[in-house]
Enzyme design. Structure first.
Site, PDB file in Angstrom:
ATOM      1  N   CYS A 118       0.846  -1.187   0.000  1.00 49.52           N
ATOM      2  CA  CYS A 118       0.000   0.000   0.000  1.00 49.52           C
ATOM      3  C   CYS A 118       0.885   1.241   0.000  1.00 49.52           C
ATOM      4  CB  CYS A 118      -0.859  -0.015   1.254  1.00 49.52           C
ATOM      5  SG  CYS A 118      -1.690  -1.588   1.507  1.00 49.52           S
ATOM      6  N   ARG A 131       1.612   2.039  -5.856  1.00 48.33           N
ATOM      7  CA  ARG A 131       1.957   1.000  -4.876  1.00 48.33           C
ATOM      8  C   ARG A 131       0.739   0.148  -4.510  1.00 48.33           C
ATOM      9  NH1 ARG A 131       6.787   2.199  -2.316  1.00 48.33           N
ATOM     10  NH2 ARG A 131       6.221   0.704  -0.721  1.00 48.33           N
ATOM     11  N   TRP A 172      -3.616  -1.987  -1.367  1.00 52.57           N
ATOM     12  CA  TRP A 172      -3.562  -3.225  -2.137  1.00 52.57           C
ATOM     13  C   TRP A 172      -4.015  -4.296  -1.175  1.00 52.57           C
ATOM     14  CZ3 TRP A 172      -0.862  -7.908  -1.866  1.00 52.57           C
ATOM     15  CH2 TRP A 172      -0.902  -8.687  -3.021  1.00 52.57           C
ATOM     16  N   ASN A 179       0.695  -0.555   6.149  1.00 51.49           N
ATOM     17  CA  ASN A 179       1.183  -1.320   4.995  1.00 51.49           C
ATOM     18  C   ASN A 179       1.901  -2.524   5.579  1.00 51.49           C
ATOM     19  OD1 ASN A 179       2.166  -2.277   2.599  1.00 51.49           O
ATOM     20  ND2 ASN A 179       3.869  -0.825   2.473  1.00 51.49           N
ATOM     21  N   GLY A 180       1.445  -3.729   5.279  1.00 54.70           N
ATOM     22  CA  GLY A 180       2.083  -4.934   5.812  1.00 54.70           C
ATOM     23  C   GLY A 180       1.026  -5.951   6.204  1.00 54.70           C
ATOM     24  N   GLU A 184      10.820 -12.756 -19.797  1.00 55.89           N
ATOM     25  CA  GLU A 184      10.478 -11.359 -19.477  1.00 55.89           C
ATOM     26  C   GLU A 184       9.398 -10.846 -20.420  1.00 55.89           C
ATOM     27  OE1 GLU A 184      10.788  -9.512 -17.126  1.00 55.89           O
ATOM     28  OE2 GLU A 184      10.417  -7.510 -17.888  1.00 55.89           O
ATOM     29  N   LYS A 208       5.777  -9.405 -19.161  1.00 55.20           N
ATOM     30  CA  LYS A 208       5.283  -8.060 -19.537  1.00 55.20           C
ATOM     31  C   LYS A 208       3.886  -8.156 -20.122  1.00 55.20           C
ATOM     32  CE  LYS A 208       7.328  -5.808 -17.707  1.00 55.20           C
ATOM     33  NZ  LYS A 208       8.171  -6.576 -16.883  1.00 55.20           N
ATOM     34  N   GLU A 234       1.122  -9.353 -17.461  1.00 54.33           N
ATOM     35  CA  GLU A 234       0.819  -8.517 -16.288  1.00 54.33           C
ATOM     36  C   GLU A 234       0.134  -7.206 -16.658  1.00 54.33           C
ATOM     37  OE1 GLU A 234       4.009  -6.979 -13.902  1.00 54.33           O
ATOM     38  OE2 GLU A 234       5.381  -6.948 -15.576  1.00 54.33           O
ATOM     39  N   HIS A 267       8.863 -30.835 -25.538  1.00 53.55           N
ATOM     40  CA  HIS A 267       8.604 -31.706 -24.371  1.00 53.55           C
ATOM     41  C   HIS A 267       7.263 -31.385 -23.735  1.00 53.55           C
ATOM     42  CE1 HIS A 267      12.713 -33.224 -24.649  1.00 53.55           C
ATOM     43  NE2 HIS A 267      13.045 -31.979 -24.964  1.00 53.55           N
ATOM     44  N   LYS A 300       3.370  -2.044  -7.240  1.00 54.79           N
ATOM     45  CA  LYS A 300       4.748  -1.847  -7.699  1.00 54.79           C
ATOM     46  C   LYS A 300       5.758  -2.553  -6.815  1.00 54.79           C
ATOM     47  CE  LYS A 300       8.006  -0.264 -10.274  1.00 54.79           C
ATOM     48  NZ  LYS A 300       8.226  -0.903 -11.592  1.00 54.79           N
TER      49      LYS A 300
HETATM   50  C1  AGP Z   1       7.796  -6.666 -13.030  1.00 53.41           C
HETATM   51  O1  AGP Z   1       7.206  -6.092 -14.177  1.00 53.41           O
HETATM   52  C2  AGP Z   1       6.820  -6.829 -11.909  1.00 53.41           C
HETATM   53  N1  AGP Z   1       6.232  -5.606 -11.561  1.00 53.41           N
HETATM   54  C3  AGP Z   1       7.389  -7.602 -10.733  1.00 53.41           C
HETATM   55  O2  AGP Z   1       7.662  -8.904 -11.200  1.00 53.41           O
HETATM   56  C4  AGP Z   1       8.696  -7.070 -10.092  1.00 53.41           C
HETATM   57  O3  AGP Z   1       9.776  -7.224 -10.982  1.00 53.41           O
HETATM   58  C5  AGP Z   1       8.981  -7.903  -8.833  1.00 53.41           C
HETATM   59  O4  AGP Z   1       7.917  -7.689  -7.928  1.00 53.41           O
HETATM   60  C6  AGP Z   1      10.316  -7.571  -8.152  1.00 53.41           C
HETATM   61  O5  AGP Z   1      10.293  -6.234  -7.725  1.00 53.41           O
HETATM   62  P1  AGP Z   1      11.694  -5.567  -7.250  1.00 53.41           P
HETATM   63  O6  AGP Z   1      12.600  -5.549  -8.439  1.00 53.41           O
HETATM   64  O7  AGP Z   1      11.314  -4.202  -6.767  1.00 53.41           O
HETATM   65  O8  AGP Z   1      12.255  -6.441  -6.154  1.00 53.41           O
END
Ligand code: AGP
Length: 611
Positions: free
Chosen positions: A2, A27, A73, A99-100, A484, A488, A491, A507, A606
C-alpha cells in the site's frame, strides 16, 4: 503493498495527502482514504476505488493541518469502503493506516473480543488499531507508549502512521519490514512509503529503520527503538530525484515514458563507471569487496519477477566471463529451503524497489549464514541497499509504472559492468572485455533505433491483441528475455503468456500449438540460430503463427515467420539489452489497444512488501 502517508504542518493536510496519494497510487490502488484532525475531531473519508474517487468526496471545507492517508492493495478483506484505511479503534479517537501484514491478528482479535472490543472490517489492520486503542484506553499512557507496547506484541510486518484526537499535533509512525521515510521541511513534516510525495516539499529525508518509531510534530520529530524505547540517532540525507522524474512529462503512460527513457537510463547506469578508452570498469560500491567476490566458492543471485529474469542473465554472464559457479534462485524459494550458504559464498540480491519482502528476507538469511551480501538496487535508501555489505545502484530514476522496464535494462547493464570488472580482476579474456565495452559505449544509439520501431510494433499489436494465449521461446541469453516478454504481456494485458526454453517446446508445450496460438521466437543470429529455425519449422508444421525477433536478415527466417521485428545487432552477450525492448513495446501497445490500465494493472502493485 500500500501507499501510506502522514502530514503535519501549516498547509491543508487534505490537499497534501490527496496529492501525495496520487503519487503513491502505483503502490496499490483498490481503495483509498484519509483522516484529518480538525476542531479536535477526526474526520475520516474513505472509499473503494481510486484516489480520484476519494478526491471527489473529500469536503473542501476540511482544512485541518494534520492527517494521514492511504491507498490500498488488499491483503486481508476484499476491496470495500469498510475495509479501506484509515481504521479507527472502538473509541473512534484513534485512526491508523498500515502497509504490511499482522500475522497474529486472529489471536489478537479473539482476545480483544473477549475484552468487549467490536470490529467493523475483516482487516488485520483494524485489529492493530483496536489493540492500540485498548491499551490507550487503560489510561496513563501517551499515544506513542500505546503504539510501542502494541507493536512489541504483534507478529508480522508493518509500516504504520497513527493519530489521536487527544494529541492533536502528534503523528506516530513505525516500521518493521514495510518502508517509511520522513521528509523534514520548514515547519512541516511528511511521512510516506517512499519519497515520491515528499520531493516537491523538501529534499531532507530520514529513512526509518526496521524496529524504529518516530514521534512527529510539525517542526520536530524524535526516533526511538520500539523494543526498548531508547533514542535512535536520525541520519538526514538529501534526495537525488526531481519532480520531472516522477511526472508523465507528456507521455500517455508512465510505462511508455520509462520504455522511451531507456535511451538515457542504460548509458546512465555506466556513467562515471567506465573508462572506455582504457577499457576499464570501476565500481566504487564494491571496490573493497572485489577480492572477496572472486574468492567465492559460488555466487547466488536471488530476486523476484522481472529482477529474477535479470538474475538469470547475470548468472550466464558471471559464469561465462568470470568462471565462478552461479546459482540463480527465486528469493521466495531461497529464503525457505535448506540452502548451502556460508562465508565461502556471495549472495547478490537484485531489486528495483529494494523493499521486496522475499528478497529482503533472502539477504537477511544470507547475512545470518555469514555470506557476503551485495545489492543491485534502484531505490537509494531502501532496505536492501542499507542491509547489504556492498552493492551497485542502477541509477534508473524512479520507476512508477508497475511493469518494470527501464529498471530491468539498467539491472542488466550493471550486471554487465560487474561481470566485466570481475573478469578484469581475474585476468580473464581482456580482448573480449574490450570488445564488449566498445559495444556498450555506443549502445545508446542502438537503443534509440529499436525505440523508433514503436509505431511499427503498434501495427503488429493490432494483429495480435485479440489472442488469448502466447508462447515466448528463446535459447541461451535469449531464454530469460522470452520469460520477461511473457511476463510483460500477461501482467498488463491480462493475456496468458508463457516463456519457455525453445528446445523445451517439444517436451509438452507443442501440444498447444495451432492457428490460435501465436509464438514469439527470439531468433538472433547466435550459435543456436539454426536450432531456433528448426523450432520455427515445427511450429509452422502445426499452423502456429510466428513473430520472430532477430538481429539480422535471413532468407529462411523470412520465408518461415509470419512477422519479423529486426533490431540492430551488437555483441551476443549484450543482445538482451536490445531484444527485450520490442517485447516491452509489444506488451504495452497490446494492453493499450485492449483498454487496460497499463500503469496500474489489476491485482498488482509496484513493490511487493508482503510475503
Ligand atoms: C515486473 O514487471 C513486476 N512488476 C514484478 O515482477 C517485479 O519485478 C517484482 O515484484 C520484483 O520487484 P523488485 O525488483 O522491486 O524487487
Amino acid at each position: 503493498m500500500c501507499g501510506i502517508m502522514g502530514y503535519s504542518g501549516y498547509r491543508s493536510a487534505a490537499e497534501v495527502l490527496i496529492k501525495g496519494l496520487h503519487r503513491l497510487e502505483y503502490r496499490g490502488y483498490d481503495s483509498a482514504g484519509i483522516s484529518i484532525l480538525e476542531d479536535k475531531r477526526l474526520h475520516t473519508i474513505k472509499t473503494c476505488g481510486k484516489v480520484k474517487d476519494l478526491e471527489g468526496i473529500v469536503p473542501s471545507e476540511l482544512t485541518g493541518h494534520i492527517g494521514i492517508g492511504h491507498t490500498r492493495w488488499a491483503t486481508h478483506g476484499e476491496p470495500s469502503d469498510t475495509n479501506a484505511h484509515p481504521h479507527h479503534d472502538n473509541s473512534g479517537k484513534i485512526a491508523l493506516i498500515h502497509n504490511g501484514i499482522i500475522e497474529n491478528h486472529s489471536a489478537l482479535r479473539r482476545y480483544l473480543a473477549e475484552e468487549g472490543v467490536t470490529f467493523k472490517s475483516e482487516t488485520d489492520t483494524e485489529v492493530l488499531v483496536a489493540y492500540i486503542g485498548h491499551l490507550y484506553g487503560q489510561g496513563g499512557v501517551t499515544l506513542s507508549d500505546a503504539v510501542r507496547r502494541a507493536l512489541t506484541t504483534v507478529v508480522g510486518t508493518y509500516g504504520i502512521v497513527v493519530m489521536c484526537e487527544d494529541e492533536p499535533d502528534t503523528l506516530v509512525a513505525a516500521r518493521l519490514g514495510s518502508p517509511l521515510v520522513l521528509g523534514i521541511g520548514d515547519n512541516e513534516i511528511i511521512v510516506s512509503s517512499d519519497a515520491t510525495p515528499i520531493i516537491e516539499y523538501t529534499r531532507n529525508v530520514v529513512y526509518l529503520g526496521d524496529g524504529e518509531m518516530a514521534v512527529i510534530h510539525a517542526s520536530s520529530y524524535e526516533l526511538v527503538s520500539i523494543s526498548d524505547n531508547l533514542p535512535v540517532r536520525a541520519s538526514e540525507q538529501q534526495l537525488d530525484m526531481t519532480i520531472e522524474q516522477i511526472e508523465k512529462g507528456g507521455y500517455p503512460h508512465f510505462m511508455f515514458k520509462e520504455i522511451m527513457e531507456q535511451v538515457v537510463t542504460i548509458p546512465d547506469a555506466m556513467r562515471g563507471r567506465v573508462d572506455f578508452s582504457a577499457g576499464k570498469v570501476n565500481l566504487g560500491g564494491i571496490r573493497d569487496w572485489e577480492a572477496s567476490l572472486l574468492d567465492s566458492d559460488w555466487i547466488y543471485l536471488t530476486a523476484c519477477g522481472t529482477s529474477w529474469h535479470a538474475a538469470l542473465i547475470g548468472g550466464y554472464l558471471i559464469e561465462e566471463l568470470v568462471g565462478i559457479p552461479v546459482k540463480v534462485e527465486h528469493a521466495s524459494e531461497f529464503r525457505y529451503r535448506q540452502s548451502i550458504i556460508s562465508d565461502r559464498h556471495t549472495v547478490m540480491a537484485i531489486s528495483q524497489s529494494g523493499e521486496t519482502a522475499d528478497t529482503l528476507a533472502a539477504i537477511r538469511k544470507a547475512h545470518e549464514a555469514g555470506a557476503l551480501t551485495m545489492g543491485i538496487v534502484n531505490a537509494v535508501g531502501s532496505s536492501i541497499a542499507r542491509e547489504t555489505d556492498c552493492g551497485v545502484f542502477i541509477h534508473a530514476g524512479p520507476e512508477i509504472g508497475v511493469a518494470s522496464t527501464k529498471a530491468f535494462t539498467s539491472q542488466l547493464t550493471v550486471l554487465f559492468l560487474i561481470s566485466l570488472l570481475l573478469a578484469q580482476r581475474a585476468g580473464k579474456s581482456q580482448q573480449e572485455i574490450r570488445a564488449i565495452l566498445e559495444e556498450l559505449e555506443g549502445i545508446g544509439n542502438k537503443v534509440a533505433e529499436v525505440l523508433a520501431l514503436s509505431d511499427a510494433i503498434l501495427v503488429l499489436a493490432g494483429e495480435y491483441q485479440a489472442c488469448h494465449n502466447f508462447l515466448y521461446l528463446g535459447r541461451g541469453f535469449q531464454y530469460p528475455i522470452a520469460l520477461e516478454g511473457a511476463l510483460k504481456l500477461k501482467e498488463i494485458s491480462y493475456i496468458h503468456a508463457e516463456g519457455y526454453p525453445a528446445a523445451e517446446m517439444k517436451h509438452g508445450p507443442i501440444a498447444l500449438i495451432d492457428e490460435n496460438m501465436p509464438v514469439v521466437v527470439m531468433a538472433v543470429k547466435d550459435g543456436t540460430f539454426e536450432k531456433v529455425l528448426s523450432n520455427i519449422q515445427e511450429i509452422k508444421a502445426r499452423r502456429g503463427k510466428v513473430l520472430a525477433i532477430t538481429d539480422a536478415r535471413d532468407p529462411e527466417l523470412e520465408e518461415l515467420a509470419d512477422h519479423i521485428i529486426q533490431v540492430p545487432t551488437t555483441h551476443e552477450l549484450l543482445l538482451p539489452l536490445i531484444t527485450v525492448i520490442p517485447l516491452q513495446l509489444l506488451a504495452y501497445h497490446i494492453a493499450v489497444l485492449r483498454g487496460c490500465p497499463v500503469d496500474q494493472p489489476r491485482n498488482l502493485a509496484k513493490s511487493v512488501t508482503v510475503e
